[in-house]
Design a protein around this motif. Structure first.
Motif, PDB file in Angstrom:
ATOM      1  N   ASN A 196       0.740  -1.130  -0.131  1.00  0.00           N
ATOM      2  CA  ASN A 196       0.028  -0.143   0.015  1.00  0.00           C
ATOM      3  C   ASN A 196       0.826   1.266  -0.181  1.00  0.00           C
ATOM      4  OD1 ASN A 196      -2.668  -1.517   0.130  1.00  0.00           O
ATOM      5  ND2 ASN A 196      -2.228  -1.823   2.385  1.00  0.00           N
ATOM      6  N   PHE A 197       0.755   2.020  -0.988  1.00  0.00           N
ATOM      7  CA  PHE A 197       1.417   3.520  -1.125  1.00  0.00           C
ATOM      8  C   PHE A 197       1.028   4.170   0.044  1.00  0.00           C
ATOM      9  CE2 PHE A 197       1.124   7.791  -2.415  1.00  0.00           C
ATOM     10  CZ  PHE A 197       2.636   8.101  -2.655  1.00  0.00           C
ATOM     11  N   ASP A 198       1.942   4.813   0.472  1.00  0.00           N
ATOM     12  CA  ASP A 198       2.152   5.936   1.686  1.00  0.00           C
ATOM     13  C   ASP A 198       2.108   7.426   1.158  1.00  0.00           C
ATOM     14  OD1 ASP A 198       1.444   6.679   4.432  1.00  0.00           O
ATOM     15  OD2 ASP A 198       3.498   7.218   4.415  1.00  0.00           O
ATOM     16  N   THR A 221       0.915  12.625  -1.368  1.00  0.00           N
ATOM     17  CA  THR A 221       0.114  11.438  -0.709  1.00  0.00           C
ATOM     18  C   THR A 221      -0.843  10.856  -1.954  1.00  0.00           C
ATOM     19  OG1 THR A 221      -1.842  12.745   0.090  1.00  0.00           O
ATOM     20  CG2 THR A 221      -0.180  12.382   1.572  1.00  0.00           C
ATOM     21  N   ASP A 222      -0.835  11.611  -3.142  1.00  0.00           N
ATOM     22  CA  ASP A 222      -1.650  10.952  -4.179  1.00  0.00           C
ATOM     23  C   ASP A 222      -0.467  10.039  -5.054  1.00  0.00           C
ATOM     24  OD1 ASP A 222      -2.832  10.452  -6.594  1.00  0.00           O
ATOM     25  OD2 ASP A 222      -3.054  12.518  -7.204  1.00  0.00           O
ATOM     26  N   PHE A 228       6.605  17.587  -8.701  1.00  0.00           N
ATOM     27  CA  PHE A 228       6.643  18.374  -7.363  1.00  0.00           C
ATOM     28  C   PHE A 228       7.302  19.797  -7.785  1.00  0.00           C
ATOM     29  CE2 PHE A 228       8.650  20.337  -3.970  1.00  0.00           C
ATOM     30  CZ  PHE A 228       7.801  20.927  -2.907  1.00  0.00           C
ATOM     31  N   ILE A 229       6.743  20.892  -7.553  1.00  0.00           N
ATOM     32  CA  ILE A 229       7.077  22.135  -7.654  1.00  0.00           C
ATOM     33  C   ILE A 229       7.589  22.774  -6.440  1.00  0.00           C
ATOM     34  CG2 ILE A 229       6.824  24.536  -8.867  1.00  0.00           C
ATOM     35  CD1 ILE A 229       4.704  23.211 -10.750  1.00  0.00           C
ATOM     36  N   PHE A 243      14.604  12.592  -2.811  1.00  0.00           N
ATOM     37  CA  PHE A 243      13.379  12.123  -2.854  1.00  0.00           C
ATOM     38  C   PHE A 243      13.384  10.872  -2.158  1.00  0.00           C
ATOM     39  CE2 PHE A 243      10.910   9.168  -5.375  1.00  0.00           C
ATOM     40  CZ  PHE A 243       9.507   9.780  -5.414  1.00  0.00           C
ATOM     41  N   ARG A 244      12.399  10.758  -1.322  1.00  0.00           N
ATOM     42  CA  ARG A 244      11.914   9.434  -0.613  1.00  0.00           C
ATOM     43  C   ARG A 244      10.608   8.919  -1.049  1.00  0.00           C
ATOM     44  NH1 ARG A 244      14.255  11.059   5.444  1.00  0.00           N
ATOM     45  NH2 ARG A 244      16.220  10.743   5.096  1.00  0.00           N
ATOM     46  N   LEU A 245      10.595   7.255  -0.895  1.00  0.00           N
ATOM     47  CA  LEU A 245       9.217   6.805  -1.213  1.00  0.00           C
ATOM     48  C   LEU A 245       8.889   5.847  -0.154  1.00  0.00           C
ATOM     49  CD1 LEU A 245       7.015   5.684  -3.033  1.00  0.00           C
ATOM     50  CD2 LEU A 245       8.666   4.184  -4.163  1.00  0.00           C
TER      51      LEU A 245
END
Length: 691
Positions: A196-198, A221-222, A228-229, A243-245
């Motif tokens: 599940n994406f967070d 969160t989408d 991202f700007i 960047f982190r995922l």
């Protein structure tokens, strides 16, 4: 050994395939080998190819085999066509799901995918089938090590890698495509795993660009948002991001630092409406800036070329309120039809480009003090009136005309109806005599045109009673004239339209052609004759009837520069000024009276001889925004030996003192070289210097 230069996944997934086919016959002369490119899917689009794929099936000489995962617990090896032209492969090398990664480039042309570090000189995939979920292609591999490439066909399906494989953070990059070059925008591959994406997190680091001092500036969160700007970055030249995922199982991965140099950011233009002119007021209106990182508007006025592009600009306003979109210029420049430009600056110091008709517009405006000329070849000064005589032209292709201009009323009072017909480099002169009044004399080979100074009607064509192809002329007094040619000095007496020869004498033994001689009349019936190629000049003495009574070589040469004689005589103090070496010489024995340093480029002497007039603007400088021209007159006081600086409205070119004691400057509103040289702008005017 299976040989391929760039594709690393395929050798691994083919090991099993080779073993299965090892007992089969091989015919490298199969006609199919010659049809490697046949049936290429030329309609394929790169957009349809982008994404993650894994090899489902391989085919060789009609034999098909499935391609299972090397390590079932890790999933299949896979490859990715990324939208930025990057190609990535992931091949698992252990049951711990360690993997090797290949990161190279790709491009698509006419159904052929080129893969390698330097596309298109690289490995080739020939596409023969492509749908939303399926890809069929051919490649060449030497599977039997005979040195001859074999053709294999692969079928690939779309793929979603397992969660513990981070293929996402390496896709984090600065999105500097043309549509986004005005902002700091990042993009990445969206998460496609099983868990599940967070969230996605974006961090910014300044200073030494270290992750240890980074701050979290954005959380997305989408799952489907892949950009991202940074809306509010610091005003620095260098900024770093990473960047982190995250999923519900924790952090999937973290990118390396991406270094952004803000010099590369572009600033969007604003639309400037056509300026409106009311008398001497020019109104500007433009659209509000809609881009990022606004700092201020900068308003400039400039001199435009034939395409209305401002080759020179002057900043006239800085507006820091983004919503202020008007400006009133109630002091327009000394220029006909100025060009206004509205630039936008961002917080990093970059400004928008200029586009004529968008953020740069010409105003229809005529400054009443500006002369309607693009160049002035000759200027003659009237010592009794606020008048100068100009041999000038408008436009690049028009001819020169002779004008009488009153600089007090700013009006052209007369234009010559009969124009000089022959080219001449000899400057015209204003001559006052008792018998003929005030005349403007214009040299024309073996004639002198005499114009009435007030009306500029041609009165006479003065001609000698003996043939003289004169190079230079000068007026002594009482109708006595001096002329030179390449050999002799002539003294003539004027009788209406005839110059009757009184006397003549050879000058220099060296012939210098038909130009370059100069005559300077002086007090006491004397005159100096010289040539700019001669180190010495000759002083001639005459009696009251014009007879030459003496001659003497003197140690002063006729200095010449920028199409102008650089030796000037003052009758009040009876000295000669050398404008190049900046020395004053007594006209009796030609010894040096004094030297001066400024003005560096003198152009005149006051009537009483107590002031040397000029500026420090070199006529040889190329006029541009960065050139060191200055709006300043330099006046050297001969008595005190001091230099006084005076601010001017324009850039001084020629200074003189008039009969009212005023210091007058023929100036230009913008930088330019010689007034005799063509300039696109019309910006020449006459000003009185305030002292």
């Amino acid at each position: 050994m299976i040989k391929n230069y760039n594709l690393k996944v395929f050798p691994q997934i083919l090991l099993l395939f080779v073993l299965i086919l090892s007992g089969c016959s091989n015919d490298d002369d199969d006609p199919a080998f010659d049809s490697f490119y046949n049936g290429a899917l030329t309609s394929a689009k790169a957009k349809d190819l982008e994404g993650i794929w894994f090899i489902y099936e391989a085919e060789y000489q009609g034999e098909k085999v499935p391609v299972p995962a090397t390590y079932q617990e890790c999933g299949s090896d896979f490859f990715i066509f990324m939208e930025n032209g990057k190609y990535k492969e992931y091949a698992f090398i252990s049951s711990e799901c360690d993997y090797t990664k290949n990161n190279i480039n790709w491009s698509l042309n006419e159904g052929i995918v080129y893969i390698g570090p330097n596309v298109p000189r690289s490995d080739e995939m020939v596409l023969i089938g492509l749908s939303e979920e399926k890809l069929v292609f051919r490649i060449k591999l030497d599977i039997d090590e005979d040195g001859i490439p074999d053709i294999l066909t692969f079928t690939a399906h779309r793929y979603t890698p397992p969660n513990n494989t981070d293929i996402y953070t390496s896709s984090f990059q600065w999105d500097n495509d043309s549509a986004h070059q005005n902002k700091i925008r990042f993009k990445w591959m969206t998460y496609q795993g099983f868990n599940n994406f967070d969230r996605y997190e974006i961090y910014r680091s300044t200073g030494d660009c270290s992750k240890t001092n980074a701050e979290l500036i954005g959380t997305v969160t989408d799952i489907d948002q892949n950009f991202f700007i940074d809306e509010d970055p610091p005003a620095l030249e260098r900024i770093c991001y990473f960047f982190r995922l995250y999923t519900d199982k924790g952090m999937v991965g973290e990118s390396v630092l991406t270094d952004i140099t803000t010099d590369y950011l572009r600033v969007s233009q604003v639309k400037l409406s056509t300026p409106t002119t009311t008398n001497d007021v020019i109104e500007l209106h433009w659209e509000t800036y809609e881009g990022n990182y606004f700092s201020h508007y900068e308003i400039t006025v400039g001199a435009g070329d034939d395409d209305d592009y401002p080759r020179q600009e002057v900043v006239i306003a800085k507006i820091e309120d983004i919503n202020t979109t008007t400006y009133t210029d109630d002091a327009p420049p000394y220029l006909i039809d100025p060009v206004y430009t509205v630039y936008v600056y961002n917080i990093f110091g970059q400004k928008s480009d200029i586009t004529v008709g968008v953020n740069s517009q010409k105003a229809v405006y005529e400054n009443p003090e500006v002369l309607p000329f693009n160049s002035i070849k000759f200027i003659a000064i009237d010592r009794e009136e606020t008048v100068i005589y100009l041999y000038a032209k408008s436009g690049l292709y028009g001819g020169n005309k002779l004008y009488r201009y009153n600089y007090n009323s700013h009006t052209i009072e007369a234009v010559a109806g009969t124009l000089p017909e022959s080219y001449t480099s000899v400057r015209m002169e204003v001559i006052q005599s008792a018998d003929h009044g005030k005349e403007v004399i214009f040299h024309q080979s073996d004639e002198l045109y005499a114009y009435d100074a007030r009306t500029l009607e041609l009165k006479y064509k003065l001609k000698s009673d003996v043939y003289i192809f004169s190079d230079r002329f000068a007026y002594l007094h009482d109708n006595l004239w001096i002329l030179t040619d390449t050999d002799d000095v002539y003294v003539c007496k004027r009788e209406e339209n005839t110059l009757k020869l009184i006397d003549k004498e050879p000058h220099f033994t060296t012939h210098h052609g038909a130009t370059g001689y100069y005559i300077i009349p002086m007090n006491n019936n004397e005159a100096i004759v010289g040539h700019h190629m001669e180190p010495q000049s000759i002083k001639f003495t005459f009696d009251n009837n014009g007879q030459i009574t003496a001659r003497k070589n003197v140690d002063i040469g006729m200095k010449w520069s920028n199409n102008t004689l650089q030796i000037s005589y003052n009758s009040e103090q009876h000295y000669l000024a050398d404008f190049i070496n900046k020395k004053l010489y007594t006209a009796d024995d030609f010894t040096v009276l004094q030297s001066f340093a400024e003005p560096q480029f003198p152009s005149g002497i006051s009537t009483a001889g107590n002031l040397i007039l000029g500026s420090n603007n070199d006529p040889a400088w190329y006029p541009q925004n960065s050139s060191p021209h200055e709006k300043k007159a330099k006046i050297y006081d001969v008595s005190s030996r001091m230099v006084n600086n005076y601010n001017t409205k324009g850039y001084p070119h020629l200074l003189f003192e008039n009969h009212l004691g005023q210091i007058v400057s023929i100036s230009s509103g913008f930088k330019r070289d010689l007034l005799s040289n063509f300039a696109h702008q019309q910006d020449i005017f006459v000003e009185i210097i305030e002292r």
